[in-house]
Design a protein around this motif. Structure first.
Motif, PDB file in Angstrom:
ATOM      1  N   THR A 149      -4.164  55.345  61.594  1.00 50.92           N
ATOM      2  CA  THR A 149      -3.490  54.572  60.562  1.00 50.92           C
ATOM      3  C   THR A 149      -3.366  55.471  59.344  1.00 50.92           C
ATOM      4  O   THR A 149      -4.383  55.941  58.817  1.00 50.92           O
ATOM      5  N   PRO A 150      -2.166  55.781  58.894  1.00 49.42           N
ATOM      6  CA  PRO A 150      -2.002  56.674  57.745  1.00 49.42           C
ATOM      7  C   PRO A 150      -2.555  56.057  56.461  1.00 49.42           C
ATOM      8  O   PRO A 150      -2.602  54.841  56.307  1.00 49.42           O
ATOM      9  N   ALA A 185       4.010  54.394  58.774  1.00 49.55           N
ATOM     10  CA  ALA A 185       4.050  55.383  59.856  1.00 49.55           C
ATOM     11  C   ALA A 185       5.263  56.299  59.756  1.00 49.55           C
ATOM     12  O   ALA A 185       5.150  57.513  59.976  1.00 49.55           O
ATOM     13  N   ILE A 186       6.419  55.741  59.434  1.00 50.21           N
ATOM     14  CA  ILE A 186       7.635  56.555  59.359  1.00 50.21           C
ATOM     15  C   ILE A 186       7.506  57.627  58.276  1.00 50.21           C
ATOM     16  O   ILE A 186       7.863  58.798  58.480  1.00 50.21           O
ATOM     17  N   ASP A 187       6.982  57.238  57.112  1.00 52.99           N
ATOM     18  CA  ASP A 187       6.817  58.205  56.025  1.00 52.99           C
ATOM     19  C   ASP A 187       5.785  59.271  56.395  1.00 52.99           C
ATOM     20  O   ASP A 187       5.936  60.447  56.033  1.00 52.99           O
ATOM     21  N   MET A 233       4.476  64.923  58.056  1.00 56.29           N
ATOM     22  CA  MET A 233       4.013  65.894  59.056  1.00 56.29           C
ATOM     23  C   MET A 233       5.144  66.845  59.450  1.00 56.29           C
ATOM     24  O   MET A 233       4.915  68.046  59.665  1.00 56.29           O
ATOM     25  N   LYS A 234       6.350  66.310  59.516  1.00 55.44           N
ATOM     26  CA  LYS A 234       7.489  67.164  59.874  1.00 55.44           C
ATOM     27  C   LYS A 234       7.702  68.238  58.825  1.00 55.44           C
ATOM     28  O   LYS A 234       8.120  69.366  59.142  1.00 55.44           O
ATOM     29  N   ASP A 235       7.416  67.918  57.565  1.00 56.19           N
ATOM     30  CA  ASP A 235       7.510  68.920  56.506  1.00 56.19           C
ATOM     31  C   ASP A 235       6.523  70.066  56.728  1.00 56.19           C
ATOM     32  O   ASP A 235       6.737  71.183  56.247  1.00 56.19           O
ATOM     33  N   LYS A 236       5.439  69.778  57.444  1.00 55.63           N
ATOM     34  CA  LYS A 236       4.456  70.802  57.786  1.00 55.63           C
ATOM     35  C   LYS A 236       4.764  71.441  59.145  1.00 55.63           C
ATOM     36  O   LYS A 236       3.954  72.194  59.683  1.00 55.63           O
ATOM     37  N   ASN A 237       5.934  71.095  59.708  1.00 55.50           N
ATOM     38  CA  ASN A 237       6.322  71.554  61.051  1.00 55.50           C
ATOM     39  C   ASN A 237       5.338  71.076  62.116  1.00 55.50           C
ATOM     40  O   ASN A 237       5.032  71.787  63.074  1.00 55.50           O
ATOM     41  N   ILE A 238       4.852  69.851  61.935  1.00 58.96           N
ATOM     42  CA  ILE A 238       4.015  69.174  62.928  1.00 58.96           C
ATOM     43  C   ILE A 238       4.750  67.911  63.352  1.00 58.96           C
ATOM     44  O   ILE A 238       5.145  67.103  62.505  1.00 58.96           O
ATOM     45  N   LEU A 239       4.954  67.741  64.638  1.00 58.09           N
ATOM     46  CA  LEU A 239       5.669  66.563  65.139  1.00 58.09           C
ATOM     47  C   LEU A 239       4.682  65.579  65.756  1.00 58.09           C
ATOM     48  O   LEU A 239       3.814  65.944  66.552  1.00 58.09           O
ATOM     49  N   CYS A 240       4.833  64.311  65.379  1.00 59.00           N
ATOM     50  CA  CYS A 240       4.041  63.219  65.944  1.00 59.00           C
ATOM     51  C   CYS A 240       4.955  62.004  66.044  1.00 59.00           C
ATOM     52  O   CYS A 240       6.144  62.086  65.710  1.00 59.00           O
ATOM     53  N   THR A 241       4.422  60.862  66.486  1.00 60.57           N
ATOM     54  CA  THR A 241       5.272  59.717  66.795  1.00 60.57           C
ATOM     55  C   THR A 241       4.782  58.465  66.079  1.00 60.57           C
ATOM     56  O   THR A 241       3.579  58.161  66.108  1.00 60.57           O
ATOM     57  N   ALA A 242       5.697  57.734  65.455  1.00 60.71           N
ATOM     58  CA  ALA A 242       5.371  56.449  64.839  1.00 60.71           C
ATOM     59  C   ALA A 242       5.348  55.360  65.900  1.00 60.71           C
ATOM     60  O   ALA A 242       6.258  55.267  66.721  1.00 60.71           O
TER      61      ALA A 242
END
Length: 348
Positions: free
Chosen positions: A295-296, A301-303, A308-317
């Motif tokens: 839980t962020p 979750a979307i934000d 994470m994408k800004d850190k070049n890390i991909l995950c899923t909401a």
């Protein structure tokens, strides 16, 4: 040969479906003898089906394009239109298979609020409709998921499965297992595939997640049941021709990649610890296998996924408040170190 998954500076932890064949697997696939599987003439497909059936101590198996197909074939073959399927509210067959239970099997669903995707024997018993009441659908099939996807990779205590089986036997119900990540559970428990084969009427296992095949799942059960699912597979357009190369990948995965699953689990726990220390997670769910659910903190979750994408890390909401990370065959220790560096600023 195992190589890190960082590609174009991206650490991709969205799903274990992202596995790609190893060099050794590709060589094995290229050597596979081929034939027309619709005519039951592909020797490598036949070998895979025989191998999996014997592994679980069941009569027969059918190689399918996906876990969704194998689950849906099982439900359709086990039920009649108007019957009811009992499962957890968060189960894959209900949430993530396109409404297939209604479309393919013409069945309704009785949903149970389980524990991290696991339903209890008493809940199953309480969910069975009175077969004499014409107002209610006939309870026909119970479906369990092991490990649980939305439940964060949790797995069942096998004694609870035995108790659920007893409830099914006492009430004339069929027991199916969505075992998309079953080998992850087996890697962490004393049970063998044959133990599962003794309890379930049908089992679906996936070859293209942690085991690292490019595509495919296998459904297992009695020969008469598999004959029925083969017919339905053709009806759904799932008959394939020279599928032996893909079957060979499954054979190679079963022979070589099962012991590697515990490494995925170890790395998942490391990611969980990094996330706890990072300040980004309000809560990290207990990690049992290769799935990390969090839980962020201070965002939805979307934000969080965007951060994470800004850190070049991909995950899923997963909805508004849950985010999933998954480890798999190509995620290495060096990938985890780089993940740590990006999350908490530690040098690798």
């Amino acid at each position: 040969m195992k190589q890190g998954k960082i590609k174009n500076n991206i650490i991709d932890l969205r799903s274990d479906t992202l596995t790609t064949p190893t060099e050794e697997m590709v060589l094995f696939m290229n050597k596979a003898p081929l034939g027309d599987d619709v005519y039951k003439e592909d020797p490598t497909v036949a070998l895979l089906e025989k191998k999996v059936a014997e592994m679980f101590g069941m009569e027969a198996a059918l190689f399918c394009v996906s876990g969704t197909m194998s689950n849906q074939l099982a439900i359709k073959a086990h039920t009649s239109p108007g019957d009811e399927v009992i499962c957890d509210r968060s189960s894959h067959i209900y949430l993530y298979e396109g409404g297939g239970i209604a479309v393919n099997a013409l069945c309704s669903v009785k949903l149970i609020d389980g524990d991290s995707g696991r339903i209890a024997p008493h809940q199953v018993k309480e969910s069975i409709n009175n077969p004499s009441d014409v107002h209610q659908p006939i309870s026909r099939l119970v479906s369990l998921e092991n490990t649980t996807n939305r439940g964060g990779g949790a797995f069942y205590d096998f004694e609870d499965i035995r108790k659920i089986k007893k409830v099914c036997e006492e009430n004339g119900l069929i027991l199916h297992l969505d075992g998309a990540r079953l080998f992850n559970a087996i890697s962490e428990t004393p049970q063998s595939p044959k133990d599962y084969g003794e309890v379930f009427d049908s089992i679906s296992i996936c070859l293209s997640k942690g085991l690292g095949s490019p595509i495919g799942s296998v459904i297992i059960g009695k020969r008469s049941f598999i004959d029925k699912t083969r017919r339905f597979r053709k009806l759904m357009g799932g008959g394939w021709r020279q599928a032996g190369s893909l079957a060979a990948a499954g054979i190679y995965a079963l022979d070589h990649h099962i012991p590697l699953l515990k490494e995925d689990h170890r790395r998942a726990k490391q990611i969980g610890e990094i996330l706890k220390k990072s300040g980004y997670a309000e809560e990290v769910m207990p990690i049992s296998t290769n799935i990390i659910m969090i839980t962020p903190r201070n965002c939805n979750a979307i934000d969080f996924v965007a951060k994470m994408k800004d850190k070049n890390i991909l995950c899923t909401a997963f909805g508004d408040r849950l985010v999933r990370f998954v480890t798999y065959l190509q995620i290495t220790d060096s990938d985890i170190e780089e993940f740590k560096r990006r999350m908490v600023g530690c040098s690798s």
